[in-house]
Every structure is written in structure tokens, then in C-alpha cells.
Design an enzyme around this catalytic site. Structure first.
Site, PDB file in Angstrom:
ATOM      1  N   CYS A 154       2.692  -4.779   6.725  1.00  0.00           N
ATOM      2  CA  CYS A 154       2.490  -4.605   5.283  1.00  0.00           C
ATOM      3  C   CYS A 154       3.770  -4.135   4.609  1.00  0.00           C
ATOM      4  O   CYS A 154       4.786  -3.908   5.255  1.00  0.00           O
ATOM      5  CB  CYS A 154       1.371  -3.594   5.031  1.00  0.00           C
ATOM      6  N   HIS A 214       0.812  -1.217   0.000  1.00  0.00           N
ATOM      7  CA  HIS A 214       0.000   0.000   0.000  1.00  0.00           C
ATOM      8  C   HIS A 214       0.838   1.257   0.000  1.00  0.00           C
ATOM      9  O   HIS A 214       2.057   1.216   0.189  1.00  0.00           O
ATOM     10  CB  HIS A 214      -0.978   0.000   1.180  1.00  0.00           C
TER      11      HIS A 214
END
Length: 164
Positions: free
Chosen positions: A139, A122
Site C-alpha cells: 500500500c 492509508h
């Protein structure tokens, strides 16, 4: 004359809004694999053996070792697939990684824990724009500009290999 001015203003507004869209179109070679090297903080988008793009990345706030349980702040290691997309992510745009797999679930279960989930590649929200290199909960983070490219280039089902 007035019609021409109005028409020009509308045309200019549409042109500016088209340039600012976070959704791009990619017409190059297919991305056949994503390879992540955690220790080098690099992510490669590959077309077979050819590197299409090479990105510097941020990881979980505890970047060493493999993710084992929910909340450990680590980025998983292993072979997964891109399995979903979120155009309305709190982190600009995001593409999901198929963590946890059967091995991850078994390891966490042996520890009496949950493996966690919701691991994504992301962008970076405004509030975390200066969050340092490794700031996510597990992430893989890139800049928003880079995420626009990645989102357009990497399709669902693409294999991703995350190396230590």
C-alpha cells in the site's frame, strides 16, 4: 447559575469532540488525479495541472519494481482509480486503489499466481508508528493527519497514476 455551568461544560465537550473528528470537509478545487512517484516517495494531489498537495509516502516493504503477485511486498505501478473508502480501517482511514486491473491479472496468471489485491492509500496505526519508511504489504502510507485531508479531498473514481 448551575444551568449555566452544565451548559458550558456540555458546550466545551462538544467543541473538543468536534475538533478531534477524523472526518474533515473539503471545499477547495476538485482533485482530478493522484500521481505517485515511487522512487521519490512522493504523492501529488492534482487539480488538472495544478498541484494541490504534495506528500511524502511510504510504500511496500519491497519498494522496487512493479507488484506481480500476492505477498510480494511491492506497490503496483500503472493506471488505476480510487474505487472504495474504509472509514473503519485498521490503518486509521483508507481509500482503495482498483488494483488488480486486467493486465495485472494476466501477468500473475502467466506466472501461475494470484495478483493479490486490497491495495490502499492509508494512515499509520499506532503499532506501526515507527515502522520506517517502507513497511506496508504494498500500500501507500501517509501520516494520519495527512490521511484525514486525503480522505476528504479524493473522491471515488479519481484516476491514480503510480509511476516507478
Amino acid at each position: 447559575m448551575r444551568f449555566f455551568k452544565v451548559f458550558s461544560i456540555v458546550l466545551l465537550a462538544l467543541s473538543v469532540s468536534a475538533c478531534s473528528s477524523k472526518f474533515k470537509t473539503y471545499k477547495g478545487p476538485e482533485v482530478t488525479q493522484v500521481i505517485v512517484f515511487k522512487d521519490a516517495r512522493r504523492m501529488l494531489l492534482m487539480h488538472n495541472k495544478q498541484v494541490l498537495k504534495d506528500y511524502r509516502i511510504g510504500l511496500g516493504f519491497r519498494p522496487t519494481d512493479d507488484k506481480k503477485i500476492r505477498g510480494d511486498g511491492r506497490t503496483p505501478e500503472g493506471n488505476y482509480r480510487i474505487d472504495r473508502r474504509n472509514p473503519n480501517s485498521n490503518f486509521y482511514l483508507s481509500i482503495g486503489i482498483s488494483y488488480p486491473n486486467a493486465n495485472d491479472i494476466a501477468e500473475a496468471k502467466a506466472l501461475g499466481q494470484s495478483p493479490g489485491g486490497d491495495i490502499f492509500i492509508h494512515g499509520r496505526p499506532w503499532k506501526d508508528r515507527k515502522g520506517g519508511r517502507d513497511w506496508t504489504a504494498g500500500c501507500i502510507a501517509v501520516t494520519n493527519r495527512e490521511m484525514r485531508d486525503i480522505y476528504s479531498m479524493v473522491g471515488n473514481g479519481t484516476p491514480i497514476q503510480i509511476n516507478p
